[in-house]
Design an enzyme around this catalytic site. Structure first.
Site, short mmCIF file in Angstrom:
data_model
loop_
_atom_site.label_atom_id
_atom_site.label_comp_id
_atom_site.label_asym_id
_atom_site.label_seq_id
_atom_site.Cartn_x
_atom_site.Cartn_y
_atom_site.Cartn_z
N LYS A 217 -61.43 18.39 26.14
CA LYS A 217 -62.13 17.36 25.17
C LYS A 217 -62.82 16.40 25.77
CE LYS A 217 -62.71 14.89 21.77
NZ LYS A 217 -62.54 14.46 20.31
N CYS A 271 -65.25 7.26 20.64
CA CYS A 271 -64.90 8.44 21.38
C CYS A 271 -65.81 8.59 22.60
CB CYS A 271 -65.24 9.53 20.67
SG CYS A 271 -64.15 9.53 18.95
N1 SAJ Z 1 -76.25 9.08 20.23
C1 SAJ Z 1 -77.51 8.66 20.86
N2 SAJ Z 1 -78.24 9.76 21.27
C2 SAJ Z 1 -78.02 11.08 20.52
C3 SAJ Z 1 -76.74 11.11 20.02
C4 SAJ Z 1 -75.83 10.24 19.82
O1 SAJ Z 1 -77.74 7.52 21.19
O2 SAJ Z 1 -78.96 11.79 20.77
C5 SAJ Z 1 -75.09 7.86 19.94
C6 SAJ Z 1 -75.02 7.59 18.51
O3 SAJ Z 1 -76.12 6.83 17.84
C7 SAJ Z 1 -73.43 7.21 18.56
C8 SAJ Z 1 -73.02 7.59 19.85
O4 SAJ Z 1 -74.10 8.17 20.41
O5 SAJ Z 1 -73.73 5.60 18.89
C9 SAJ Z 1 -72.03 8.56 19.52
O6 SAJ Z 1 -72.42 9.37 18.49
P1 SAJ Z 1 -72.32 11.08 18.33
O7 SAJ Z 1 -72.52 11.43 17.04
O8 SAJ Z 1 -72.83 11.61 19.46
O9 SAJ Z 1 -70.64 11.13 18.30
P2 SAJ Z 1 -69.36 10.64 17.48
O10 SAJ Z 1 -68.73 9.54 18.58
O11 SAJ Z 1 -69.66 10.34 16.19
O12 SAJ Z 1 -68.33 12.05 17.64
C10 SAJ Z 1 -68.23 12.40 18.88
C11 SAJ Z 1 -68.39 14.37 18.85
N3 SAJ Z 1 -68.29 14.81 20.08
C12 SAJ Z 1 -69.35 15.66 20.43
O13 SAJ Z 1 -70.39 15.80 19.85
C13 SAJ Z 1 -69.42 16.32 21.96
C14 SAJ Z 1 -67.21 14.72 18.17
O14 SAJ Z 1 -67.36 16.44 17.96
C15 SAJ Z 1 -65.98 14.41 18.47
O15 SAJ Z 1 -64.87 14.95 18.00
C16 SAJ Z 1 -65.78 12.85 18.46
O16 SAJ Z 1 -66.86 12.29 19.37
C17 SAJ Z 1 -64.38 12.45 18.90
O17 SAJ Z 1 -63.57 12.27 17.83
O18 SAJ Z 1 -64.11 12.66 20.10
#
Ligand code: SAJ
Length: 438
Positions: A217, A271
């Site tokens: 994870k 996360c």
């Molecule tokens: N972000 C970027 N660029 C991207 C993608 C995201 O800057 O290309 C930023 C987003 O704007 C945000 C942050 O990253 O600020 C996190 O967003 P996210 O959509 O990547 O992730 P979370 O935090 O909403 O959810 C993540 C997910 N993990 C993965 O995709 C590996 C989710 O599946 C997990 O269950 C969750 O963390 C968790 O609970 O751990």
């Protein structure tokens, strides 16, 4: 002999993961008791309502509470399976994981455990947390046997099955995502797989133990963090070299084995910006890349703030008759990612706070997913993005509605690539790609 099915389960922690999980089991007509220390959350759920925003969750909770399959309480009661979904925050300043909520949950359920019960830790946890939880349970219940000492013959089964659902798609991903099952013994994994198969249509993949499940994870979220840090670093390099980073990434991603994520104003949420530190704290000497990625992403908000100040300076140089108090700044987006209303741990909010604090002129904020601005943004005004007239426009979150509107007129600082600045760039030769006159 067929193993018994689960007639009653208990979910400890009714937050962003626990409540959807409890509702999902209840929707499969299993009696679920949700336990939370927050009396307000308990009362809200017992009225068939929700205290968190997640698409479709309200409908499912209302149905299962009305049908009597889900109830909430502050005191644990006996059940056949217990799922712990409580937060794992940092302890102090050094990004050390704090297991106090897991320990409190374990000690709270210990008195109602009986032989044959299953305890699953779902919270994202540092390596070794499941074994610590099993030790706290064993300490509290010397009359029962646990896998760490009794192996497969234990009275209580213990497993780590990390949640992996994406906020905004939780109700769908809970069902369709594969589930990692990290039982302390094969018996523990069998029981946990049997439980999740009540609603998981993805594969229940059995890991060799809870430690590798915990690490899996953390690895998933660190992988994403490192990839975003790479994109953020590229955005800073492109700015220096006068290129459009979004064009660059879309060209590079045409390669069949390249998949770079998108740069932004920083990494937010509860996360991705947290979990990599759990790996760092387990192996401080071996985590140079993971730590560097965290540092690159954490530094991005300040870089954007500096860009906005540079844009204000450029605007004032072009209009020597004006003072900063006459420069209107418009901020687009406060949420931690597009198309959600969650402002917690949001780099956009951090940037907005800094700009509101430092800029002496009017600040307008467009955030279509909220009804009122947080109090500390008070001097700013919440406005509809379509009616904004400003000198400098700052895109921090690329909500769908922003992208479908026309690109505003003025100086643009686009941290998300949400605006079409190619024409503007052609006009403003030699200027930085993230601060462009239009
Ligand atoms: N972000 C970027 N660029 C991207 C993608 C995201 O800057 O290309 C930023 C987003 O704007 C945000 C942050 O990253 O600020 C996190 O967003 P996210 O959509 O990547 O992730 P979370 O935090 O909403 O959810 C993540 C997910 N993990 C993965 O995709 C590996 C989710 O599946 C997990 O269950 C969750 O963390 C968790 O609970 O751990």
């Amino acid at each position: 002999m067929t193993e018994p099915t689960f007639k009653k389960i208990s979910v400890i922690g009714l937050g962003y993961i626990g409540l959807p999980t409890a509702a999902m089991f209840a929707s499969r007509k299993i009696k679920v008791v949700g336990v939370d220390v927050n009396q307000h959350a308990v009362d809200t759920i017992n009225c068939g309502e929700v205290h968190i925003v997640e698409p479709d969750l309200d409908l499912v909770v209302r149905a299962v509470v009305n049908e009597g399959y889900l109830k909430a309480t502050t005191e644990p009661e006996p059940a056949e399976a217990f799922l712990i979904a409580v937060p794992t925050p940092f302890k102090g300043e050094n990004h050390e994981p704090d297991l106090k909520y897991i320990e409190a949950a374990a000690r709270a359920i210990a008195p109602v455990l009986k032989a044959g019960d299953l305890v699953i830790l779902e919270s994202t946890s540092p390596v070794g947390a499941t074994e610590s939880m099993a030790n706290w349970l064993a300490e509290a219940r010397p009359d029962l046997t646990f896998p760490q000492t009794a192996g497969k013959a234990s009275d209580i089964r213990v497993a780590h099955c990390p949640e992996r659902v994406l906020p905004g798609k939780v109700m769908q991903e809970l069902i369709t995502n594969d589930r990692v099952i990290g039982g302390m013994t094969t018996k523990c994994s069998e029981a946990a797989s049997r439980l999740y198969k009540n609603f998981v249509t993805g594969e229940c993949v059995v890991a060799s133990g809870p430690r590798v499940a915990e690490m899996a994870k953390l690895t998933e979220n660190s992988f994403r963090d490192v990839n975003i840090a790479f994109a953020n670093e590229l955005s800073i390099i492109c700015d220096k070299l006068g290129m459009d980073v979004w064009e660059l990434i879309s060209l590079a991603n045409r390669h069949p084995r390249v998949n770079i994520l998108q740069p932004g104003p920083g990494v937010g949420g509860h996360c991705i910006a947290v979990d990599p530190w759990f790996i760092v704290s387990s192996a401080p000497e071996q985590t140079k890349l993971i730590r560097a990625a965290r540092e690159v992403n954490d530094a991005k908000p300040q870089w954007v703030i500096d860009k906005v100040h540079a844009a204000i300076g450029a605007h004032l140089s072009a209009h020597p008759d004006k003072t900063a108090t006459e420069v209107t700044l418009a901020i687009y987006g406060l949420a931690f990612k597009p198309d959600i209303d969650d402002l917690r741990e949001s780099p956009a909010l951090e940037i907005a706070r800094a700009l509101v604090g430092a800029h002496s002129g009017p600040v307008l904020v467009a955030e279509p997913n909220i009804d009122a601005l947080p109090l500390d943004l008070a001097p700013a005004r919440l406005v509809n993005h379509e009616t904004i007239r400003a000198d400098i426009h700052v895109m921090l979150v690329d909500h769908k509605s922003f992208k479908s509107s026309s690109t505003p007129t003025g100086l643009l600082v686009d941290a998300r690539g949400g605006w079409d600045i190619s024409q503007a760039k052609a006009k403003a030769k030699g200027k930085a790609s993230t601060a462009t006159d239009k």
